[in-house]
Design a protein around this motif. Structure first.
Motif, PDB file in Angstrom:
ATOM      1  N   LEU A   1      -0.624  -3.279  -1.473  1.00 17.21           N
ATOM      2  CA  LEU A   1      -0.522  -2.788  -0.091  1.00 17.21           C
ATOM      3  C   LEU A   1      -0.465  -3.934   0.914  1.00 17.21           C
ATOM      4  CD1 LEU A   1      -2.990   0.249  -0.374  1.00 17.21           C
ATOM      5  CD2 LEU A   1      -0.503   0.218  -0.637  1.00 17.21           C
ATOM      6  N   LEU A   2      -1.012  -5.084   0.548  1.00 18.76           N
ATOM      7  CA  LEU A   2      -1.005  -6.246   1.442  1.00 18.76           C
ATOM      8  C   LEU A   2       0.418  -6.644   1.834  1.00 18.76           C
ATOM      9  CD1 LEU A   2      -2.888  -8.385   2.726  1.00 18.76           C
ATOM     10  CD2 LEU A   2      -2.748  -9.689   0.599  1.00 18.76           C
ATOM     11  N   TYR A   3       1.370  -6.369   0.946  1.00 15.85           N
ATOM     12  CA  TYR A   3       2.760  -6.785   1.191  1.00 15.85           C
ATOM     13  C   TYR A   3       3.673  -5.593   1.448  1.00 15.85           C
ATOM     14  CZ  TYR A   3       0.665 -10.990  -0.610  1.00 15.85           C
ATOM     15  OH  TYR A   3      -0.182 -12.063  -0.775  1.00 15.85           O
ATOM     16  N   ASN A   4       3.083  -4.424   1.660  1.00 11.50           N
ATOM     17  CA  ASN A   4       3.867  -3.212   1.885  1.00 11.50           C
ATOM     18  C   ASN A   4       4.975  -3.043   0.844  1.00 11.50           C
ATOM     19  OD1 ASN A   4       3.112  -1.247   3.630  1.00 11.50           O
ATOM     20  ND2 ASN A   4       3.904  -2.263   5.462  1.00 11.50           N
ATOM     21  N   ALA A   5       4.617  -3.193  -0.405  1.00 15.07           N
ATOM     22  CA  ALA A   5       5.624  -3.101  -1.469  1.00 15.07           C
ATOM     23  C   ALA A   5       6.180  -1.679  -1.564  1.00 15.07           C
ATOM     24  CB  ALA A   5       4.995  -3.494  -2.806  1.00 15.07           C
ATOM     25  N   ASP A   6       7.507  -1.577  -1.690  1.00 11.73           N
ATOM     26  CA  ASP A   6       8.135  -0.264  -1.883  1.00 11.73           C
ATOM     27  C   ASP A   6       8.098   0.123  -3.349  1.00 11.73           C
ATOM     28  OD1 ASP A   6       9.473   0.321   0.834  1.00 11.73           O
ATOM     29  OD2 ASP A   6      10.082  -1.742   0.411  1.00 11.73           O
ATOM     30  N   LEU A   7       8.312  -0.863  -4.204  1.00  8.60           N
ATOM     31  CA  LEU A   7       8.477  -0.575  -5.628  1.00  8.60           C
ATOM     32  C   LEU A   7       7.654  -1.568  -6.451  1.00  8.60           C
ATOM     33  CD1 LEU A   7      10.348   1.487  -7.006  1.00  8.60           C
ATOM     34  CD2 LEU A   7      11.997  -0.351  -7.342  1.00  8.60           C
ATOM     35  N   VAL A   8       6.962  -1.039  -7.473  1.00  8.54           N
ATOM     36  CA  VAL A   8       6.105  -1.907  -8.299  1.00  8.54           C
ATOM     37  C   VAL A   8       6.506  -1.741  -9.763  1.00  8.54           C
ATOM     38  CG1 VAL A   8       3.721  -2.478  -8.914  1.00  8.54           C
ATOM     39  CG2 VAL A   8       4.224  -1.590  -6.637  1.00  8.54           C
ATOM     40  N   PRO A   9       7.248  -2.692 -10.327  1.00  6.38           N
ATOM     41  CA  PRO A   9       7.627  -2.591 -11.733  1.00  6.38           C
ATOM     42  C   PRO A   9       6.435  -2.894 -12.641  1.00  6.38           C
ATOM     43  CG  PRO A   9       8.843  -4.358 -10.603  1.00  6.38           C
ATOM     44  CD  PRO A   9       7.768  -3.908  -9.687  1.00  6.38           C
ATOM     45  N   ILE A  10       6.143  -1.975 -13.547  1.00  4.70           N
ATOM     46  CA  ILE A  10       4.981  -2.118 -14.432  1.00  4.70           C
ATOM     47  C   ILE A  10       5.284  -1.495 -15.796  1.00  4.70           C
ATOM     48  CG2 ILE A  10       2.937  -2.215 -12.884  1.00  4.70           C
ATOM     49  CD1 ILE A  10       3.085   0.923 -12.964  1.00  4.70           C
ATOM     50  N   GLY A  11       4.458  -1.830 -16.769  1.00  7.61           N
ATOM     51  CA  GLY A  11       4.496  -1.122 -18.047  1.00  7.61           C
ATOM     52  C   GLY A  11       3.654   0.148 -17.914  1.00  7.61           C
ATOM     53  N   GLU A  12       3.748   1.005 -18.925  1.00  9.87           N
ATOM     54  CA  GLU A  12       3.103   2.322 -18.831  1.00  9.87           C
ATOM     55  C   GLU A  12       1.581   2.252 -18.657  1.00  9.87           C
ATOM     56  OE1 GLU A  12       5.885   5.269 -21.044  1.00  9.87           O
ATOM     57  OE2 GLU A  12       3.953   5.182 -22.068  1.00  9.87           O
ATOM     58  N   ASP A  13       0.968   1.181 -19.210  1.00 12.86           N
ATOM     59  CA  ASP A  13      -0.499   1.088 -19.150  1.00 12.86           C
ATOM     60  C   ASP A  13      -1.031   0.923 -17.722  1.00 12.86           C
ATOM     61  OD1 ASP A  13       0.633  -1.459 -19.015  1.00 12.86           O
ATOM     62  OD2 ASP A  13      -1.119  -2.435 -19.845  1.00 12.86           O
ATOM     63  N   GLN A  14      -0.157   0.564 -16.791  1.00 13.33           N
ATOM     64  CA  GLN A  14      -0.611   0.342 -15.404  1.00 13.33           C
ATOM     65  C   GLN A  14      -0.322   1.535 -14.491  1.00 13.33           C
ATOM     66  OE1 GLN A  14      -2.365  -2.409 -14.478  1.00 13.33           O
ATOM     67  NE2 GLN A  14      -2.256  -3.041 -16.616  1.00 13.33           N
ATOM     68  N   LYS A  15       0.224   2.609 -15.086  1.00 16.65           N
ATOM     69  CA  LYS A  15       0.670   3.752 -14.275  1.00 16.65           C
ATOM     70  C   LYS A  15      -0.486   4.376 -13.480  1.00 16.65           C
ATOM     71  CE  LYS A  15       3.282   7.877 -15.142  1.00 16.65           C
ATOM     72  NZ  LYS A  15       3.597   8.791 -16.227  1.00 16.65           N
ATOM     73  N   GLN A  16      -1.620   4.506 -14.130  1.00 12.38           N
ATOM     74  CA  GLN A  16      -2.770   5.135 -13.470  1.00 12.38           C
ATOM     75  C   GLN A  16      -3.224   4.299 -12.264  1.00 12.38           C
ATOM     76  OE1 GLN A  16      -6.431   5.370 -15.721  1.00 12.38           O
ATOM     77  NE2 GLN A  16      -6.689   7.522 -15.217  1.00 12.38           N
ATOM     78  N   HIS A  17      -3.102   2.974 -12.379  1.00 15.17           N
ATOM     79  CA  HIS A  17      -3.475   2.109 -11.256  1.00 15.17           C
ATOM     80  C   HIS A  17      -2.543   2.315 -10.062  1.00 15.17           C
ATOM     81  CE1 HIS A  17      -5.571  -0.783 -14.288  1.00 15.17           C
ATOM     82  NE2 HIS A  17      -6.380   0.145 -13.850  1.00 15.17           N
TER      83      HIS A  17
END
Ligand code: TYM
Length: 353
Positions: free
Chosen positions: A158-174
């Motif tokens: 949120l500090l960088y107002n990110a629109d999109l966050v590419p992640i693997g499935e294990d980070q989905k809940q975060h």
């Protein structure tokens, strides 16, 4: 003295003064610099990131503050951090086309974490799967930093107002909890944060252990034949893949539940060759034994990793260059963090001088 200047909102003019390319969406993501990069991190994460360089305003950071939530050795963290920068660049994250920075070097991540923590319930954090799994391993002595892990992750995004966050499935809940708390902040203090979307690749989002395909490929696995590292020499990669656990059916198709070993290798093949799962399955449908299939997977992985490893070996010892990349990234990230923190401090009622 507060490091944050007195600026209360983003305008087009401000964005241009920050090198934010107008019209381009902001991508932000990161990785813990906890050691050697493995196939899971490559295929589930960096492989997707480097495809985004031209179309997005890309910020990639190293989550060293997250890395100290589990037992670690400080000298190793320092070494691994520079190594991780070298790995990012070797995998194609060209520092001329994106910003690479270190979480602990930018003031704002932990400050925003505190504020977001004040609107996040303990119950929400205790229910996070990763907290439950990791705290089971550590037992009673689990540190509160591990409980706060997702709040720091929210702050990173949120500090960088990110629109999109590419992640693997294990980070989905975060990501889900980040959206939830961002919305709560906006409702409480007025519109402030963009609600970030996760980006999860169609293939490669969950690369499993080569010896236990029901568990995630992970560098903390005691059995190192389960993990392929980008620094592994070609014969070692081939040996690990040829020795991957499969089944006795000798037919190749995707069935996560009943054929987890073969499905994992198909996933690795599809992500490594940038082909769809359907096309990858069709390619091996006529085979009646696993050996040629495993050879093809090993060939594809080696073709992908060799040039990365060569580039990595070329720059890994050039500390001066790697630090200069981090310094340039830090400067840009800090400017953006300052603006966001000034806005957040004002909204929550803190005095700005
Ligand atoms: P980390 O360091 O565990 O992993 C970095 C990225 O690699 C992905 N990944 C995998 N993908 C597929 N298969 C695997 N076996 C595999 N192992 C790892 C992860 O999903 C991740 O995308 N908390 C994060 C770092 C972080 C972060 C953030 C990410 C901190 N703040 C803000 C995004 C935005 C982590 O520990 O990732």
């Amino acid at each position: 003295m507060l490091p944050f200047p007195k600026i209360s909102f983003w305008t087009t003019k401000e964005k241009s003064s920050l090198n934010v390319e107008i019209g381009k969406k902001v991508i932000l993501t990161g990785m813990q610099p906890t050691g050697k990069l493995h196939l899971g991190g490559l295929l589930g994460a960096i492989n997707n990131w480097q495809k985004m360089l031209d179309d997005y305003d890309c910020l990639f950071f190293l989550a060293d503050q997250h890395a100290i939530t589990m037992p670690y050795i400080p000298a190793e963290l320092r070494k691994n951090t520079l190594d991780c920068v070298a790995q990012y660049i070797a995998c194609g994250l060209d520092p001329e086309r994106c910003k690479i920075f270190l979480q602990s070097q930018v003031i704002g991540h932990t400050e925003l974490m505190w504020i977001l923590g004040c609107i996040t319930s303990v119950g929400q954090l205790e229910r996070m799967t990763q907290f439950k799994d990791k705290s089971k391993k550590v037992g009673e002595s689990v540190c509160s930093g591990l409980l706060y892990y997702p709040v720091l992750m929210m702050a990173d995004i949120l500090l960088y107002n990110a629109d999109l966050v590419p992640i693997g499935e294990d980070q989905k809940q975060h990501l889900e909890i980040t959206r939830n708390i961002a919305q709560k902040f906006n409702n409480t203090y007025s519109e402030t944060f963009v609600l970030p979307e996760p980006y999860i690749g169609k293939t490669g989002a969950r690369i499993m252990s080569l010896q236990d395909p029901t568990a995630k490929m992970s560098k903390s696995d005691k059995n190192q034949s389960t993990v392929v590292y980008i620094a592994d020499p070609d014969p070692v990669i081939r040996k690990k893949i040829m020795g991957a656990v499969t089944d006795s059916d000798n037919r190749i198709y995707f069935d996560q539940e009943n054929k987890p070993g073969i499905s994992n290798l198909l996933n690795i093949y599809a992500a490594t060759t940038d082909q769809s799962m359907e096309k990858s399955v069709a390619q091996f449908a006529d085979l009646t034994s696993y050996a040629p299939f495993k050879q093809a997977v090993a060939d594809a992985v080696i073709a992908k990793i060799s040039p990365i490893r060569n580039k990595y070996l070329e720059i890994a010892n050039d500390g001066k260059y790697l630090l200069s990349v981090l310094n340039a990234g830090k400067e840009e990230a800090q400017k953006r963090a300052n603006k966001m923190m000034a806005k957040v401090y004002r909204k929550v009622g803190f005095l700005l001088d």
